[in-house]
Write a protein that holds these residues in place. Structure first.
Motif, PDB file in Angstrom:
ATOM      1  N   ARG A  34       0.829  -1.213   0.000  1.00 58.54           N
ATOM      2  CA  ARG A  34       0.000   0.000   0.000  1.00 58.54           C
ATOM      3  C   ARG A  34       0.861   1.260   0.000  1.00 58.54           C
ATOM      4  NH1 ARG A  34      -3.116   1.031   4.367  1.00 58.54           N
ATOM      5  NH2 ARG A  34      -1.480   0.123   5.647  1.00 58.54           N
ATOM      6  N   SER A  35       0.313   2.308  -0.619  1.00 50.76           N
ATOM      7  CA  SER A  35       1.027   3.574  -0.719  1.00 50.76           C
ATOM      8  C   SER A  35       0.040   4.740  -0.689  1.00 50.76           C
ATOM      9  CB  SER A  35       1.850   3.614  -2.013  1.00 50.76           C
ATOM     10  OG  SER A  35       1.036   3.288  -3.121  1.00 50.76           O
ATOM     11  N   HIS A  36       0.552   5.911  -0.338  1.00 50.09           N
ATOM     12  CA  HIS A  36      -0.239   7.138  -0.314  1.00 50.09           C
ATOM     13  C   HIS A  36       0.318   8.053  -1.394  1.00 50.09           C
ATOM     14  CE1 HIS A  36      -2.785  10.266   1.348  1.00 50.09           C
ATOM     15  NE2 HIS A  36      -1.766  11.095   1.151  1.00 50.09           N
ATOM     16  N   TRP A  37      -0.572   8.599  -2.226  1.00 48.19           N
ATOM     17  CA  TRP A  37      -0.180   9.410  -3.375  1.00 48.19           C
ATOM     18  C   TRP A  37      -0.733  10.821  -3.230  1.00 48.19           C
ATOM     19  CZ3 TRP A  37       1.452   6.949  -8.281  1.00 48.19           C
ATOM     20  CH2 TRP A  37       1.706   5.577  -8.132  1.00 48.19           C
TER      21      TRP A  37
ATOM     22  N   GLU B 213      -2.931   0.364  -3.844  1.00 49.22           N
ATOM     23  CA  GLU B 213      -2.282  -0.895  -3.495  1.00 49.22           C
ATOM     24  C   GLU B 213      -1.787  -1.593  -4.750  1.00 49.22           C
ATOM     25  OE1 GLU B 213      -4.794  -3.943  -1.846  1.00 49.22           O
ATOM     26  OE2 GLU B 213      -6.444  -3.406  -3.175  1.00 49.22           O
ATOM     27  N   ILE B 214      -0.683  -2.292  -4.606  1.00 56.93           N
ATOM     28  CA  ILE B 214      -0.155  -3.090  -5.712  1.00 56.93           C
ATOM     29  C   ILE B 214      -1.056  -4.307  -5.874  1.00 56.93           C
ATOM     30  CG2 ILE B 214       1.787  -4.520  -6.464  1.00 56.93           C
ATOM     31  CD1 ILE B 214       3.596  -2.467  -5.028  1.00 56.93           C
TER      32      ILE B 214
ATOM     33  N   LEU C 148       4.557  -4.356 -12.906  1.00 57.59           N
ATOM     34  CA  LEU C 148       4.045  -3.797 -11.663  1.00 57.59           C
ATOM     35  C   LEU C 148       2.755  -3.049 -11.978  1.00 57.59           C
ATOM     36  CD1 LEU C 148       4.619  -3.284  -8.624  1.00 57.59           C
ATOM     37  CD2 LEU C 148       5.769  -1.184  -9.335  1.00 57.59           C
ATOM     38  N   ALA C 149       1.693  -3.370 -11.256  1.00 55.59           N
ATOM     39  CA  ALA C 149       0.409  -2.690 -11.463  1.00 55.59           C
ATOM     40  C   ALA C 149      -0.199  -2.369 -10.111  1.00 55.59           C
ATOM     41  CB  ALA C 149      -0.542  -3.580 -12.266  1.00 55.59           C
ATOM     42  N   TRP C 150      -0.844  -1.215 -10.027  1.00 53.97           N
ATOM     43  CA  TRP C 150      -1.499  -0.826  -8.785  1.00 53.97           C
ATOM     44  C   TRP C 150      -2.826  -0.193  -9.107  1.00 53.97           C
ATOM     45  CZ3 TRP C 150       3.082   1.296 -10.523  1.00 53.97           C
ATOM     46  CH2 TRP C 150       3.029   2.590 -10.966  1.00 53.97           C
TER      47      TRP C 150
END
Length: 80
Positions: free
Chosen positions: A40-43, A59-60, A69-71
């Motif tokens: 998970r990441s914050h953009w 999230e990936i 790589l896809a999210w």
């Protein structure tokens, strides 16, 4: 359409791309990407023509190390 040739080994390029915090270095509309955990990441991204930003979590969803790589945005995000 534009293409770029990067004269580096695939694994090195993938490792750079996989560290999502690097994305604002070349995707200039992004002001920040912060990894929250392994998936998970914050953009945060600038809204064109304003001094405002929009933020969301993602999230990936697919990864083939060294190749793909896809999210996607998490449910409830303003950005799909």
């Amino acid at each position: 359409v534009r293409s770029v040739t990067i004269l580096k080994p695939r694994q090195e390029v993938y490792a750079f791309w996989r560290k999502l915090e690097n994305l604002p270095r070349f995707l200039h509309h992004l002001s920040e990407v912060r990894e929250l955990d392994a998936r998970r990441s914050h953009w945060a991204a600038a809204i064109a023509g304003t001094d405002k930003t929009i933020e969301w979590d993602a999230e990936i969803i697919h990864e083939v190390p060294g190749s793909e790589l896809a999210w996607q945005s998490l449910p409830g995000a303003d950005v799909e």
